[in-house]
Scaffold this motif. Structure first.
Motif, PDB file in Angstrom:
ATOM      1  N   UNK A  69       0.831  -1.205   0.000  1.00 41.85           N
ATOM      2  CA  UNK A  69       0.000   0.000   0.000  1.00 41.85           C
ATOM      3  C   UNK A  69       0.871   1.263   0.000  1.00 41.85           C
ATOM      4  N   UNK A  70       0.477   2.236  -0.819  1.00 42.22           N
ATOM      5  CA  UNK A  70       1.250   3.472  -0.962  1.00 42.22           C
ATOM      6  C   UNK A  70       0.834   4.486   0.104  1.00 42.22           C
ATOM      7  N   UNK A  71       1.256   4.232   1.335  1.00 42.19           N
ATOM      8  CA  UNK A  71       0.895   5.135   2.437  1.00 42.19           C
ATOM      9  C   UNK A  71       1.762   6.390   2.478  1.00 42.19           C
ATOM     10  N   UNK A  72       2.803   6.442   1.659  1.00 43.14           N
ATOM     11  CA  UNK A  72       3.641   7.643   1.615  1.00 43.14           C
ATOM     12  C   UNK A  72       2.935   8.786   0.903  1.00 43.14           C
ATOM     13  N   UNK A  73       2.041   8.445  -0.023  1.00 36.99           N
ATOM     14  CA  UNK A  73       1.381   9.480  -0.828  1.00 36.99           C
ATOM     15  C   UNK A  73      -0.122   9.574  -0.610  1.00 36.99           C
ATOM     16  N   UNK A  74      -0.726   8.512  -0.077  1.00 36.28           N
ATOM     17  CA  UNK A  74      -2.183   8.490   0.047  1.00 36.28           C
ATOM     18  C   UNK A  74      -2.610   7.895   1.392  1.00 36.28           C
ATOM     19  N   UNK A  75      -3.874   8.114   1.706  1.00 31.17           N
ATOM     20  CA  UNK A  75      -4.458   7.522   2.896  1.00 31.17           C
ATOM     21  C   UNK A  75      -4.887   6.085   2.644  1.00 31.17           C
ATOM     22  N   UNK A  76      -5.337   5.431   3.700  1.00 24.92           N
ATOM     23  CA  UNK A  76      -5.817   4.053   3.624  1.00 24.92           C
ATOM     24  C   UNK A  76      -7.151   3.954   4.343  1.00 24.92           C
ATOM     25  N   UNK A  77      -8.110   3.282   3.721  1.00 22.69           N
ATOM     26  CA  UNK A  77      -9.395   3.016   4.356  1.00 22.69           C
ATOM     27  C   UNK A  77      -9.349   1.568   4.841  1.00 22.69           C
ATOM     28  N   UNK A  78      -9.221   1.375   6.122  1.00 25.49           N
ATOM     29  CA  UNK A  78      -9.067   0.040   6.677  1.00 25.49           C
ATOM     30  C   UNK A  78     -10.256  -0.857   6.322  1.00 25.49           C
ATOM     31  N   UNK A  79      -9.960  -2.019   5.754  1.00 24.07           N
ATOM     32  CA  UNK A  79     -10.954  -3.035   5.393  1.00 24.07           C
ATOM     33  C   UNK A  79     -11.922  -2.610   4.290  1.00 24.07           C
ATOM     34  N   UNK A  80     -11.677  -1.470   3.671  1.00 24.62           N
ATOM     35  CA  UNK A  80     -12.589  -1.029   2.604  1.00 24.62           C
ATOM     36  C   UNK A  80     -11.863  -0.052   1.681  1.00 24.62           C
ATOM     37  N   UNK A  81     -10.719  -0.474   1.165  1.00 21.86           N
ATOM     38  CA  UNK A  81      -9.824   0.434   0.456  1.00 21.86           C
ATOM     39  C   UNK A  81      -9.935   0.339  -1.070  1.00 21.86           C
ATOM     40  N   UNK A 105      -4.042  13.981   2.441  1.00 28.75           N
ATOM     41  CA  UNK A 105      -3.455  13.363   3.618  1.00 28.75           C
ATOM     42  C   UNK A 105      -2.887  11.991   3.292  1.00 28.75           C
ATOM     43  N   UNK A 106      -2.262  11.364   4.285  1.00 24.16           N
ATOM     44  CA  UNK A 106      -1.626  10.074   4.082  1.00 24.16           C
ATOM     45  C   UNK A 106      -1.931   9.133   5.241  1.00 24.16           C
ATOM     46  N   UNK A 107      -1.637   7.844   5.019  1.00 21.90           N
ATOM     47  CA  UNK A 107      -1.848   6.857   6.065  1.00 21.90           C
ATOM     48  C   UNK A 107      -3.292   6.781   6.525  1.00 21.90           C
ATOM     49  N   UNK A 108      -3.478   6.672   7.823  1.00 14.66           N
ATOM     50  CA  UNK A 108      -4.837   6.593   8.366  1.00 14.66           C
ATOM     51  C   UNK A 108      -5.397   7.971   8.684  1.00 14.66           C
TER      52      UNK A 108
END
Length: 210
Positions: A69-81, A105-108
């Motif tokens: 997962x590209x968490x350096x540039x984008x956010x993550x939607x846990x369990x629904x990405x 934003x990035x990560x969570x």
């Protein structure tokens, strides 16, 4: 003879001391300061400018990040990405964010529009924006690599999952379409497998991107 002062007589100070020197240099006029522009509220600006990578850059991005997962540039939607990941790939393809489809934003820790992360909202955005053309599963002969695939697992009318077409094989009535996506992470999963084995009776839909 004493020269005659032709200038306008100046007032003599009350204490009658030495003559008071007066600065006769021109007085500079201050430039008016412009009024500040009104502040407006708008959607956050895109996190990155649109690239011009095209379909190959989009697919390469999917394959590079389907597990990493590209968490350096984008956010993550846990369990629904799934839609978040698809949206990222479209930026790589050359799309630019707008007021209805964006993230910041990035990560969570990030903010986003509904269309950036929701399969149903993303479907509605594609339909209203004109950026893609809807196709049914009976129109597989018109589907291309880089197009968006969506699924309605329970045939309720909404959209439950989203991915990007990464490979197409066969022709005529024997076309097999493969896709990549997040949530149920995959790089080359068959649409037929998804709608007959993983979710029997589900329906697949596509968005053809020019």
């Amino acid at each position: 003879m004493t020269p005659t002062d032709t200038a306008t007589p100046r007032a003599t100070p009350a204490d009658a001391g030495a003559p008071v020197a007066v600065d006769t240099a021109p007085v500079a006029t201050a430039t008016p300061t412009p009024a500040p522009a009104p502040v407006t509220t708008a959607a956050p600006a895109p996190v990155a400018a649109a690239s011009t990578g095209g379909v190959q850059a989009q697919v390469d991005y999917m394959i590079a990040h389907w597990t990493n997962y590209n968490t350096a540039d984008y956010g993550v939607v846990t369990d629904n990405d799934c839609v978040n990941f698809t949206s990222q790939s479209l930026i790589q393809r050359g799309w630019a964010m707008d007021g209805s489809w964006w993230s910041k934003g990035t990560g969570s820790s990030f903010t986003h529009s509904n269309a950036w992360v929701s399969s149903t909202a993303f479907r509605n955005y594609l339909a209203s924006s004109g950026r893609a053309t809807a196709l049914t599963d009976q129109q597989r002969d018109q589907v291309k690599v880089g197009d968006v695939v969506q699924f309605d697992w329970d045939n309720s009318g909404d959209r439950d999952h989203t991915g990007v077409v990464t490979r197409i094989e066969g022709s005529g009535d024997d076309i097999v379409i493969y896709y990549a996506g997040h949530t149920d992470d995959t790089d080359y999963r068959s649409v037929d497998y998804a709608i007959t084995v993983k979710h029997p009776g589900a329906t697949a839909y596509y968005w053809s991107i020019p």
